[in-house]
Design a protein around this motif. Structure first.
Motif, PDB file in Angstrom:
ATOM      1  N   ALA A  41      -8.753   2.528 -15.708  1.00 40.56           N
ATOM      2  CA  ALA A  41      -8.955   3.722 -14.872  1.00 40.56           C
ATOM      3  C   ALA A  41      -8.480   3.459 -13.445  1.00 40.56           C
ATOM      4  O   ALA A  41      -7.867   4.325 -12.818  1.00 40.56           O
ATOM      5  CB  ALA A  41     -10.424   4.115 -14.874  1.00 40.56           C
ATOM      6  N   PHE A  42      -8.739   2.268 -12.916  1.00 43.09           N
ATOM      7  CA  PHE A  42      -8.282   1.897 -11.580  1.00 43.09           C
ATOM      8  C   PHE A  42      -6.762   1.946 -11.515  1.00 43.09           C
ATOM      9  O   PHE A  42      -6.179   2.491 -10.586  1.00 43.09           O
ATOM     10  CB  PHE A  42      -8.787   0.488 -11.241  1.00 43.09           C
ATOM     11  N   ARG A  43      -6.113   1.376 -12.517  1.00 42.10           N
ATOM     12  CA  ARG A  43      -4.653   1.309 -12.537  1.00 42.10           C
ATOM     13  C   ARG A  43      -4.013   2.684 -12.676  1.00 42.10           C
ATOM     14  O   ARG A  43      -2.958   2.950 -12.107  1.00 42.10           O
ATOM     15  CB  ARG A  43      -4.237   0.412 -13.705  1.00 42.10           C
ATOM     16  N   ARG A  44      -4.637   3.587 -13.418  1.00 43.76           N
ATOM     17  CA  ARG A  44      -4.038   4.896 -13.665  1.00 43.76           C
ATOM     18  C   ARG A  44      -4.282   5.906 -12.549  1.00 43.76           C
ATOM     19  O   ARG A  44      -3.643   6.939 -12.518  1.00 43.76           O
ATOM     20  CB  ARG A  44      -4.570   5.468 -14.971  1.00 43.76           C
ATOM     21  N   THR A  45      -5.206   5.630 -11.651  1.00 44.85           N
ATOM     22  CA  THR A  45      -5.534   6.607 -10.614  1.00 44.85           C
ATOM     23  C   THR A  45      -4.964   6.242  -9.255  1.00 44.85           C
ATOM     24  O   THR A  45      -5.396   6.788  -8.248  1.00 44.85           O
ATOM     25  CB  THR A  45      -7.062   6.760 -10.492  1.00 44.85           C
ATOM     26  N   ARG A  46      -4.038   5.324  -9.209  1.00 46.86           N
ATOM     27  CA  ARG A  46      -3.417   4.919  -7.947  1.00 46.86           C
ATOM     28  C   ARG A  46      -2.054   4.288  -8.233  1.00 46.86           C
ATOM     29  O   ARG A  46      -1.788   3.938  -9.366  1.00 46.86           O
ATOM     30  CB  ARG A  46      -4.314   3.963  -7.177  1.00 46.86           C
ATOM     31  N   ILE A  90       2.068  -6.779   2.455  1.00 41.29           N
ATOM     32  CA  ILE A  90       0.839  -7.009   1.701  1.00 41.29           C
ATOM     33  C   ILE A  90      -0.211  -5.964   2.088  1.00 41.29           C
ATOM     34  O   ILE A  90      -0.898  -5.404   1.226  1.00 41.29           O
ATOM     35  CB  ILE A  90       0.330  -8.443   1.932  1.00 41.29           C
ATOM     36  N   LEU A  91      -0.309  -5.675   3.361  1.00 39.28           N
ATOM     37  CA  LEU A  91      -1.265  -4.668   3.831  1.00 39.28           C
ATOM     38  C   LEU A  91      -0.953  -3.290   3.252  1.00 39.28           C
ATOM     39  O   LEU A  91      -1.855  -2.585   2.786  1.00 39.28           O
ATOM     40  CB  LEU A  91      -1.261  -4.613   5.357  1.00 39.28           C
ATOM     41  N   PHE A  92       0.310  -2.889   3.239  1.00 38.99           N
ATOM     42  CA  PHE A  92       0.672  -1.578   2.700  1.00 38.99           C
ATOM     43  C   PHE A  92       0.440  -1.507   1.188  1.00 38.99           C
ATOM     44  O   PHE A  92       0.090  -0.459   0.658  1.00 38.99           O
ATOM     45  CB  PHE A  92       2.113  -1.211   3.050  1.00 38.99           C
ATOM     46  N   GLY A  93       0.620  -2.622   0.485  1.00 40.86           N
ATOM     47  CA  GLY A  93       0.298  -2.650  -0.937  1.00 40.86           C
ATOM     48  C   GLY A  93      -1.196  -2.463  -1.179  1.00 40.86           C
ATOM     49  O   GLY A  93      -1.604  -1.738  -2.086  1.00 40.86           O
ATOM     50  N   LEU A  94      -2.021  -3.088  -0.350  1.00 39.45           N
ATOM     51  CA  LEU A  94      -3.474  -2.923  -0.472  1.00 39.45           C
ATOM     52  C   LEU A  94      -3.904  -1.501  -0.110  1.00 39.45           C
ATOM     53  O   LEU A  94      -4.817  -0.941  -0.734  1.00 39.45           O
ATOM     54  CB  LEU A  94      -4.192  -3.940   0.403  1.00 39.45           C
ATOM     55  N   VAL A  95      -3.257  -0.914   0.891  1.00 40.04           N
ATOM     56  CA  VAL A  95      -3.567   0.476   1.259  1.00 40.04           C
ATOM     57  C   VAL A  95      -3.235   1.401   0.091  1.00 40.04           C
ATOM     58  O   VAL A  95      -3.995   2.325  -0.209  1.00 40.04           O
ATOM     59  CB  VAL A  95      -2.811   0.892   2.540  1.00 40.04           C
ATOM     60  N   ALA A  96      -2.129   1.157  -0.573  1.00 44.57           N
ATOM     61  CA  ALA A  96      -1.759   1.995  -1.723  1.00 44.57           C
ATOM     62  C   ALA A  96      -2.793   1.870  -2.837  1.00 44.57           C
ATOM     63  O   ALA A  96      -3.083   2.844  -3.527  1.00 44.57           O
ATOM     64  CB  ALA A  96      -0.376   1.602  -2.233  1.00 44.57           C
ATOM     65  N   HIS A 101      -4.603   8.244  -1.241  1.00 45.66           N
ATOM     66  CA  HIS A 101      -4.227   9.493  -0.581  1.00 45.66           C
ATOM     67  C   HIS A 101      -3.299   9.236   0.609  1.00 45.66           C
ATOM     68  O   HIS A 101      -2.686  10.164   1.112  1.00 45.66           O
ATOM     69  CB  HIS A 101      -5.470  10.276  -0.152  1.00 45.66           C
ATOM     70  N   TYR A 102      -3.157   7.972   1.044  1.00 44.45           N
ATOM     71  CA  TYR A 102      -2.201   7.612   2.096  1.00 44.45           C
ATOM     72  C   TYR A 102      -0.918   7.034   1.509  1.00 44.45           C
ATOM     73  O   TYR A 102      -0.165   6.359   2.203  1.00 44.45           O
ATOM     74  CB  TYR A 102      -2.805   6.586   3.051  1.00 44.45           C
ATOM     75  N   ARG A 103      -0.647   7.302   0.262  1.00 46.46           N
ATOM     76  CA  ARG A 103       0.493   6.678  -0.404  1.00 46.46           C
ATOM     77  C   ARG A 103       1.827   7.053   0.216  1.00 46.46           C
ATOM     78  O   ARG A 103       2.735   6.233   0.259  1.00 46.46           O
ATOM     79  CB  ARG A 103       0.489   7.020  -1.879  1.00 46.46           C
ATOM     80  N   GLY A 104       1.967   8.262   0.698  1.00 46.28           N
ATOM     81  CA  GLY A 104       3.239   8.681   1.302  1.00 46.28           C
ATOM     82  C   GLY A 104       3.548   7.880   2.551  1.00 46.28           C
ATOM     83  O   GLY A 104       4.647   7.336   2.706  1.00 46.28           O
ATOM     84  N   ALA A 106       2.133   5.001   3.481  1.00 42.51           N
ATOM     85  CA  ALA A 106       2.242   3.574   3.148  1.00 42.51           C
ATOM     86  C   ALA A 106       3.585   3.265   2.501  1.00 42.51           C
ATOM     87  O   ALA A 106       4.198   2.233   2.793  1.00 42.51           O
ATOM     88  CB  ALA A 106       1.101   3.164   2.217  1.00 42.51           C
ATOM     89  N   GLY A 107       4.081   4.153   1.646  1.00 44.70           N
ATOM     90  CA  GLY A 107       5.366   3.926   0.994  1.00 44.70           C
ATOM     91  C   GLY A 107       6.528   3.944   1.970  1.00 44.70           C
ATOM     92  O   GLY A 107       7.417   3.086   1.919  1.00 44.70           O
ATOM     93  N   ILE A 108       6.525   4.907   2.879  1.00 46.66           N
ATOM     94  CA  ILE A 108       7.618   4.997   3.856  1.00 46.66           C
ATOM     95  C   ILE A 108       7.594   3.802   4.815  1.00 46.66           C
ATOM     96  O   ILE A 108       8.635   3.186   5.090  1.00 46.66           O
ATOM     97  CB  ILE A 108       7.559   6.329   4.616  1.00 46.66           C
ATOM     98  N   LEU A 109       6.414   3.444   5.302  1.00 43.32           N
ATOM     99  CA  LEU A 109       6.324   2.305   6.221  1.00 43.32           C
ATOM    100  C   LEU A 109       6.663   0.987   5.526  1.00 43.32           C
ATOM    101  O   LEU A 109       7.320   0.118   6.117  1.00 43.32           O
ATOM    102  CB  LEU A 109       4.939   2.244   6.860  1.00 43.32           C
ATOM    103  N   ALA A 110       6.236   0.829   4.272  1.00 37.16           N
ATOM    104  CA  ALA A 110       6.586  -0.386   3.533  1.00 37.16           C
ATOM    105  C   ALA A 110       8.095  -0.458   3.305  1.00 37.16           C
ATOM    106  O   ALA A 110       8.690  -1.540   3.387  1.00 37.16           O
ATOM    107  CB  ALA A 110       5.840  -0.417   2.200  1.00 37.16           C
ATOM    108  N   PHE A 111       8.722   0.676   3.044  1.00 30.05           N
ATOM    109  CA  PHE A 111      10.178   0.714   2.880  1.00 30.05           C
ATOM    110  C   PHE A 111      10.879   0.261   4.156  1.00 30.05           C
ATOM    111  O   PHE A 111      11.794  -0.560   4.122  1.00 30.05           O
ATOM    112  CB  PHE A 111      10.599   2.144   2.501  1.00 30.05           C
TER     113      PHE A 111
END
Length: 160
Positions: A41-46, A90-96, A101-104, A106-111
């Motif tokens: 459930a953790f893996r499928r909801t994030r 590593i921080l942006f991966g943990l945030v994701a 809900h901050y995935r957008g 976190a994804g752009i900043l990690a990129f």
């Protein structure tokens, strides 16, 4: 009397008591099944896989910096860039993982950090860290919550 491994069970309509074996291994397997369901459930909801790849990229960039942490702190940006950028990934991966809900953001900043690590930190962990970071960040940014299946929708509408 019952011991730790057996329980006494009485069935309705039967006069005899029946001993049912419940080994400890069965309880451990039950706990393992609960942990597996929680992890699923953790893996499928994030954005789990994108976060994992981003964290692997950050660890690789930090590993590629062969400087001591003391030198990185006193040597300036060229010595500390790998630690800062790898730690950021590593921080942006943990945030994701823990705030999907901050995935957008976190994804752009990690990129951007993965791209910036290429010229700043030993070619971004000898190219592996930057490439995996870009892939992971793209997976984080593009992830969306799963839509309920038709069967699940039919169940919820019929019970209302």
């Amino acid at each position: 009397m019952t011991d730790d491994l057996t329980t006494v069970e009485e069935r309705p309509g039967s006069r005899a008591l029946r001993r049912v074996e419940q080994p400890r291994r069965g309880r451990a397997l039950g706990l393992l099944a609960v942990v597996r369901q929680w992890f699923r459930a953790f893996r499928r909801t994030r954005p789990f896989w994108g976060g994992l790849w981003t964290m692997v990229a950050g660890a690789e960039i930090i590993k590629a910096m062969s400087f001591d942490i003391g030198l990185a702190l006193t040597g300036g940006w060229s010595y500390s860039a790998g630690y800062v950028m790898g730690g950021g990934l590593i921080l942006f991966g943990l945030v994701a993982w823990f705030a999907p809900h901050y995935r957008g953001l976190a994804g752009i900043l990690a990129f951007l950090v993965a791209l910036g690590a290429f010229p700043a930190a030993n070619l971004g962990g000898y190219l592996f860290g930057s490439v995996v970071g870009v892939v992971g960040a793209s997976m984080i940014w593009s992830w969306g919550p799963k839509k309920p299946s038709r069967r699940h929708l039919a169940k919820t509408t019929s019970t209302d």
